[in-house]
Every structure is written in structure tokens, then in C-alpha cells.
Motif scaffolding. Structure first.
Motif, PDB file in Angstrom:
ATOM      1  N   PRO A 235      -1.293  -7.349  -0.745  1.00 27.99           N
ATOM      2  CA  PRO A 235      -0.995  -6.022  -1.495  1.00 27.99           C
ATOM      3  C   PRO A 235       0.580  -5.947  -0.723  1.00 27.99           C
ATOM      4  CG  PRO A 235      -2.686  -6.064   0.297  1.00 27.99           C
ATOM      5  CD  PRO A 235      -2.469  -7.415  -0.286  1.00 27.99           C
ATOM      6  N   SER A 236       0.958  -6.495   0.049  1.00 23.71           N
ATOM      7  CA  SER A 236       2.402  -6.967   0.591  1.00 23.71           C
ATOM      8  C   SER A 236       3.203  -7.315   0.247  1.00 23.71           C
ATOM      9  CB  SER A 236       2.227  -7.112   2.020  1.00 23.71           C
ATOM     10  OG  SER A 236       3.471  -6.940   3.012  1.00 23.71           O
ATOM     11  N   GLY A 237       2.389  -8.394  -0.929  1.00 22.63           N
ATOM     12  CA  GLY A 237       3.568  -8.881  -1.929  1.00 22.63           C
ATOM     13  C   GLY A 237       3.854  -8.226  -3.136  1.00 22.63           C
ATOM     14  N   ARG A 238       3.713  -7.042  -3.100  1.00 23.57           N
ATOM     15  CA  ARG A 238       4.470  -6.009  -4.478  1.00 23.57           C
ATOM     16  C   ARG A 238       5.052  -5.181  -3.403  1.00 23.57           C
ATOM     17  NH1 ARG A 238      -1.362  -2.617  -6.824  1.00 23.57           N
ATOM     18  NH2 ARG A 238      -2.701  -4.431  -5.759  1.00 23.57           N
ATOM     19  N   ILE A 239       5.487  -5.099  -2.281  1.00 25.09           N
ATOM     20  CA  ILE A 239       6.045  -4.146  -2.055  1.00 25.09           C
ATOM     21  C   ILE A 239       7.191  -5.030  -1.150  1.00 25.09           C
ATOM     22  CG2 ILE A 239       6.533  -2.693   0.094  1.00 25.09           C
ATOM     23  CD1 ILE A 239       3.334  -1.917  -0.448  1.00 25.09           C
ATOM     24  N   SER A 240       6.763  -6.375  -0.026  1.00 27.20           N
ATOM     25  CA  SER A 240       7.669  -6.831   0.716  1.00 27.20           C
ATOM     26  C   SER A 240       8.296  -7.966  -0.141  1.00 27.20           C
ATOM     27  CB  SER A 240       7.350  -6.528   2.068  1.00 27.20           C
ATOM     28  OG  SER A 240       6.276  -7.924   2.032  1.00 27.20           O
TER      29      SER A 240
ATOM     30  N   CYS B  76      -4.467   0.558   3.666  1.00 29.04           N
ATOM     31  CA  CYS B  76      -3.584   1.680   3.609  1.00 29.04           C
ATOM     32  C   CYS B  76      -2.600   1.356   4.136  1.00 29.04           C
ATOM     33  CB  CYS B  76      -4.341   2.474   5.425  1.00 29.04           C
ATOM     34  SG  CYS B  76      -4.557   1.244   6.818  1.00 29.04           S
ATOM     35  N   GLY B  77      -2.158   0.323   4.797  1.00 28.72           N
ATOM     36  CA  GLY B  77      -0.943  -0.109   4.634  1.00 28.72           C
ATOM     37  C   GLY B  77      -0.205   0.014   6.102  1.00 28.72           C
ATOM     38  N   ALA B  78      -0.980   0.129   6.920  1.00 28.73           N
ATOM     39  CA  ALA B  78      -1.265   0.498   8.455  1.00 28.73           C
ATOM     40  C   ALA B  78      -0.858  -0.235   9.806  1.00 28.73           C
ATOM     41  CB  ALA B  78      -1.872   1.408   9.114  1.00 28.73           C
ATOM     42  N   GLY B  79      -2.326  -1.794   9.481  1.00 24.11           N
ATOM     43  CA  GLY B  79      -2.640  -2.442  10.255  1.00 24.11           C
ATOM     44  C   GLY B  79      -1.500  -3.799  10.199  1.00 24.11           C
ATOM     45  N   GLY B  80      -1.546  -4.788  11.144  1.00 26.05           N
ATOM     46  CA  GLY B  80      -1.512  -5.889  11.266  1.00 26.05           C
ATOM     47  C   GLY B  80       0.495  -5.246  11.892  1.00 26.05           C
ATOM     48  N   GLY B  81       0.556  -4.447  12.692  1.00 28.64           N
ATOM     49  CA  GLY B  81       2.115  -3.894  13.163  1.00 28.64           C
ATOM     50  C   GLY B  81       2.486  -4.038  12.404  1.00 28.64           C
ATOM     51  N   VAL B  82       2.767  -3.377  10.791  1.00 28.48           N
ATOM     52  CA  VAL B  82       3.093  -3.281  10.006  1.00 28.48           C
ATOM     53  C   VAL B  82       4.133  -2.075   9.952  1.00 28.48           C
ATOM     54  CG1 VAL B  82       3.885  -2.786   7.623  1.00 28.48           C
ATOM     55  CG2 VAL B  82       2.396  -4.958   7.960  1.00 28.48           C
ATOM     56  N   ARG B  83       2.719  -0.807  10.037  1.00 27.16           N
ATOM     57  CA  ARG B  83       3.808   0.825  10.357  1.00 27.16           C
ATOM     58  C   ARG B  83       4.735   0.551  11.641  1.00 27.16           C
ATOM     59  NH1 ARG B  83       2.570   5.829  10.127  1.00 27.16           N
ATOM     60  NH2 ARG B  83       2.745   7.160  12.275  1.00 27.16           N
ATOM     61  N   ALA B  84       4.453  -0.679  12.188  1.00 24.69           N
ATOM     62  CA  ALA B  84       5.612  -0.118  13.563  1.00 24.69           C
ATOM     63  C   ALA B  84       6.915  -1.367  13.112  1.00 24.69           C
ATOM     64  CB  ALA B  84       4.860  -0.681  15.048  1.00 24.69           C
TER      65      ALA B  84
ATOM     66  N   GLY C 205       4.795   1.849   1.527  1.00 24.85           N
ATOM     67  CA  GLY C 205       4.287   1.794   0.335  1.00 24.85           C
ATOM     68  C   GLY C 205       3.104   1.642   0.019  1.00 24.85           C
ATOM     69  N   TYR C 206       2.106   0.844   0.033  1.00 23.55           N
ATOM     70  CA  TYR C 206       0.852   1.155   0.337  1.00 23.55           C
ATOM     71  C   TYR C 206       0.309   2.469   0.455  1.00 23.55           C
ATOM     72  CZ  TYR C 206       0.027  -3.713   2.473  1.00 23.55           C
ATOM     73  OH  TYR C 206       0.112  -5.275   2.686  1.00 23.55           O
TER      74      TYR C 206
ATOM     75  N   GLN D  73      -2.789   6.867   9.304  1.00 22.16           N
ATOM     76  CA  GLN D  73      -1.693   6.068   8.174  1.00 22.16           C
ATOM     77  C   GLN D  73      -1.800   7.458   7.030  1.00 22.16           C
ATOM     78  OE1 GLN D  73       0.513   4.857   8.495  1.00 22.16           O
ATOM     79  NE2 GLN D  73       0.806   3.841   6.407  1.00 22.16           N
ATOM     80  N   PHE D  74      -2.852   7.678   6.085  1.00 22.13           N
ATOM     81  CA  PHE D  74      -3.010   8.601   5.661  1.00 22.13           C
ATOM     82  C   PHE D  74      -2.861   9.765   6.315  1.00 22.13           C
ATOM     83  CE2 PHE D  74      -6.173   5.540   3.394  1.00 22.13           C
ATOM     84  CZ  PHE D  74      -5.549   5.013   2.433  1.00 22.13           C
TER      85      PHE D  74
END
Lengths: 181, 294
Positions: A47-52, B196-204, B212-213, B239-240
Motif C-alpha cells: 500500500p505504501s508503494g502506491r503513495i511513496s 490505516c497508514g500510521a504504523g512502522g513510524g510512518v506517521r512520525a 495518503g493511506y 490515525q482515522f
């Protein structure tokens, strides 16, 4: 521009990734990184590959080729949310998400940690929470009839001291303070 | 077992205490005793601290688990991240005695020991396996008839599946069944299993990528005409809920899909008010949802 041909392939970096990961993961699981044949299932479901511009298979190929600095300094390494979609789907059984975590450990070790991440570490090393309480939430907790501070390290300084002692023993503070040359 | 050590983590008590309140109320309603884990810390987050230093991550996790071991109670959680860390730490320490000894050698410095004597159950599992949906169904005072719910599982409840052991990760039903047991409808939507896009330190590290997620997920849920979304994870909830405010500020388009934690939805069905489960403390509006709960 013609693309660069890599002739001096070395397994050193891949071996280092496996070595570092085997501090906690079984080595035989990590060895599967050698089996990656660039099929692209990981990137297809990412999913990240679609955005980044994160391309997991590119990171793995570069790792197999020994391109340590390229991999560790790549900002896109930090665009993986660790959703495990690729790890679930990898037809070669590569523990992809865990491998990303290990490569990130090495990035941090060599000083490529991001400033925002260093701040999270500072929170953890000050409060024992990556997301510590703030005044707004204290008020909400009071309004809800909950204890103003939760029964965590926030209410127990002696417990916070325990957590900080552990972080000192593992050398965590020093690890995350490193900066790349 | 009808007593559980509630591992709070960070987001639940420090950003969304309404999740903590609703969970305590709902579990007590079904006779499950909720015990505080005094002095617990950040789990630490699996994709964040696990990305910085796996050794520190594992050691701090082992300390947290040792608190529940002292209490003699299994652990429950309301965050997929906490669930992932506690379960993965247990898994790694179980299969490798040498690693367990190394971790215990560090824990010795603070007078603690990891023994591996307690289990961790996600709140979903408590509701499904301990209380059971059939029992919940019999206690419902306000069936959520006509309410359309978009279910978000979050990644770390299901994956990696070889450790989680909840079956299919592409087409799970455990949360959809929960929604239906409460009398509501679970709507299908595009990319339902997306993160949701928040995990793995991506939110920070990169908020725009994280959002984007979130944007894709919310837009897909709205397209499916959902009245609200539910999550079983405090971090996804954050995140939501906060993410929609951030999206509205960044893009100028209004994002306002009500965000409900699974125990809050259950509380409503059991007859509690939206204040009782503290939905009114969300950042994103909830009126479009609560107005449908006649």
C-alpha cells in the motif's frame, strides 16, 4: 544516461543483515532473504508503494548486491508501515517485514535515524511512553472519572526508573544518538 | 478466565481514554474483572522501536509481560501494536532459550524475570471467545438496526499469520460478525484490508504518506455509504480520528466519518449513551452517526 553495471557484488551486507537480525530472530528464517528472485509480489501488494517511492524488492536486491550505503541512506526505507502484506504473500517465504525492521536497525546503528524518530525515543527515554500524556488528555480523563494519570509508568516513578535502567543496559540511548558521517 | 490484566499502552490512556473507559465498562458488564498493570510502559511499539533496536524492544516488552506474570493474570489489549509486541516477544522468547537467558540477564538488573507464564488476548478475542457473540446478542438493548459500519481490522491483529493464528488475512470475518451480532450492517468497501497508514513510524517520519493511506481508506468507506467506521486498535483509531482533521486542514476538503472503537459500539448497543462511552471526546464529529441511533 546509461545505468551503472555492478560488477563487484559482495555478500557482506546481506550477511551483516542476517547476523544483526539473528540477535532476536531465528537465523534460518532470515537466510530466506537469499531466495528473493525479484518477482515483485511484495511491491504489487504494497500500500505504501502506491503513495511513496518505497520498492521493497529494490531494497532487497540492493541488499543482495552489497550496496550498503544506498540501502541504509534511502529515505523510502522509512515509508513501510510494517503492514505485513508482502510477508504474507511472498512466494519464496522471505520474512520481508522483519527484514525491513532489521535493515532499519542497521540504518539507526549507522546514524541514519530520522529526527522525528529521535524525538519519539526522547519521549520514551524521558517518560517511558512513546506518546506521553498531555494536559488536554489529563482533563479528558478527569472529566470521564478516570484517574488523571493512568496506572502506568506515569503514576510510578520507580517503574520509570526500571525502564530507563533497561534502556541503559541495552545501550539504547547511545544507539539512537548516533549520526551518519 | 474472567480476570484480565489490561495492558494500556500509550495511545489508549494518553490520547483516547474513552477507549479505556468503554472497555472497562463493557467488560465489567459481562462480569470480567479488569486489573491495572501498575507501572507498565510503552509496549514498545513493534514497527517503531522494533525498527530502532530489536534488542531493546524485546527487553522492555519482556518487562511489561513480567508485570502480568506477577499478577498471575493473562493480558488483554486494545491496541494492535501492543498485541503484536507482546505476542511476538512471547513467541521469540519461547522458541529460543539462549535469547530468553540473555533477556533475563538484563532484567536481573531491575529484579525482574520473564517466565512465559501468561498469555495475551486481544479484546476481540475476549468478546468472541470468552463472552461469545451469542451471549452479547442476548443482552442488547438497542440493536443498531439500519446502521452501516465500515470495519477496519488493522494489520497487526491478523499478521503475521504464522504467529497470530487467526486464519485468513485476506478475508477475515471476526469483526464483521461482531458488527452483525450488534444488529448493524457491515458494508464491503474497496481496499478493506489496507493499513490505516500510521504504523512502522510512518506517521512520525512522513505524515503525508500516512495520511495518503488514511484518505484512501476514508474515501472508500464513504463511497460505500458507511455511517461510521470501527476499529479494534487505538492507534488506527487515532490515525482515522485525528487524521481526518489533519486531512481537512491539508487538503481543504471536509473529512468527517465518525470513528468508533469496537467496545464503544458495543456499549451503545448495550444501552449506554455516547457520553457513557465518551464518543463525544473524539476530534472528528460524531453527530451524523449518533443522530441515527434512535
Amino acid at each position: 544516461m546509461a545505468s551503472k553495471v555492478i560488477r563487484n557484488v559482495t555478500w557482506d551486507f546481506l550477511n551483516e543483515v542476517i547476523q544483526d537480525g539473528s540477535r532476536v530472530f531465528p537465523k534460518e528464517e532470515l537466510e530466506r532473504l537469499r531466495f528473493c528472485i525479484q518477482c515483485g509480489t511484495c511491491v504489487g501488494g504494497c500500500p505504501s508503494g502506491r503513495i511513496s517511492a518505497l520498492r521493497i524488492r529494490k531494497i532487497f536486491r540492493e541488499t543482495q548486491l552489497g550496496l550498503k550505503e544506498t540501502v541504509l541512506s534511502d529515505d523510502n526505507l522509512w515509508n513501510c508501515t510494517t503492514c505485513y502484506t508482502c510477508q504474507e504473500r511472498c512466494p519464496r517465504g522471505v520474512h520481508t517485514t522483519n527484514t525491513v525492521r532489521i535493515i532499519r536497525n542497521l540504518a539507526v546503528k549507522y546514524g541514519y535515524i530520522k529526527n522525528n524518530h529521535r524525538r519519539i525515543c526522547e519521549f520514551f527515554l524521558t517518560y517511558g511512553h512513546a506518546v506521553p500524556i498531555n494536559d488536554e488528555t489529563r482533563q479528558v480523563r478527569k472529566d470521564l472519572g478516570l484517574a488523571e494519570a493512568p496506572p502506568t509508568v506515569h503514576s510510578h516513578p520507580e517503574s520509570l526508573a526500571e525502564v530507563l535502567k533497561l534502556a541503559e543496559e541495552t545501550g539504547f540511548k547511545k544507539i539512537v544518538e548516533r549520526t551518519a558521517k | 478466565m474472567n480476570r484480565y490484566a489490561y495492558f494500556l499502552g500509550c495511545i489508549t490512556p494518553n490520547r483516547y481514554p474513552g477507549i479505556e473507559l468503554a472497555t472497562r465498562r463493557v467488560l465489567e458488564e459481562f462480569g470480567i474483572e479488569v486489573l491495572d498493570m501498575e507501572g507498565a510502559s510503552c509496549c514498545p511499539a513493534p514497527g517503531v522501536f522494533g525498527s530502532f533496536d530489536l534488542r531493546t524492544w524485546l527487553t522492555v516488552a519482556a518487562r511489561n509481560i513480567s508485570i502480568a506474570e506477577e499478577m498471575g493474570a493473562d493480558i488483554t489489549v486494545t491496541c494492535n501494536g501492543c498485541y503484536a509486541t507482546i505476542q511476538e516477544a512471547k513467541h521469540l522468547l519461547k522458541q529460543n532459550d539462549e535469547l530468553k537467558n540473555k533477556v533475563n540477564n538484563i532484567l536481573k538488573n531491575i529484579g525482574r524475570e520473564y517466565r512465559g507464564t501468561v498469555e495475551v488476548k486481544h479484546i476481540i478475542e475476549i468478546l468472541d471467545e470468552n463472552i461469545r457473540y451469542e451471549t452479547i446478542q442476548k443482552r442488547i438493548k438497542h440493536p443498531l438496526k439500519g446502521i452501516k459500519v465500515a470495519v477496519h481490522y488493522g494489520c497487526h491483529f491478523l499478521k503475521p499469520s504464522d504467529i497470530r493464528m487467526h486464519g485468513t488475512v485476506e478475508r477475515p470475518t471476526i469483526l464483521d460478525d461482531f458488527v452483525r451480532a450488534l444488529g448493524a450492517e457491515s458494508v464491503d468497501y474497496e481496499d478493506k484490508m489496507m493499513c490505516c497508514g500510521a504504523g512502522g513510524g510512518v506517521r512520525a517520519a512522513n505524515l503525508d504518506v500516512a495520511l495518503g493511506y488514511t484518505r484512501r481508506k476514508i474515501e472508500n468507506m464513504v463511497d460505500a455509504e458507511a455511517d461510521c467506521l470501527i476499529t479494534p486498535c487505538a492507534f488506527c483509531h487515532y490515525q482515522f480520528d485525528t487524521g481526518q482533521i489533519e486531512l481537512t486542514e491539508k487538503i481543504g476538503k471536509k473529512y468527517e466519518l465518525p470513528v468508533v472503537f469496537m467496545t464503544q459500539l458495543l456499549g451503545l448497543a448495550l444501552g449506554m449513551s455516547s457520553e457513557d462511552v465518551s464518543l463525544n471526546k473524539n476530534k472528528t464529529q460524531i453527530q451524523t452517526f449518533t443522530s441515527k441511533l434512535s
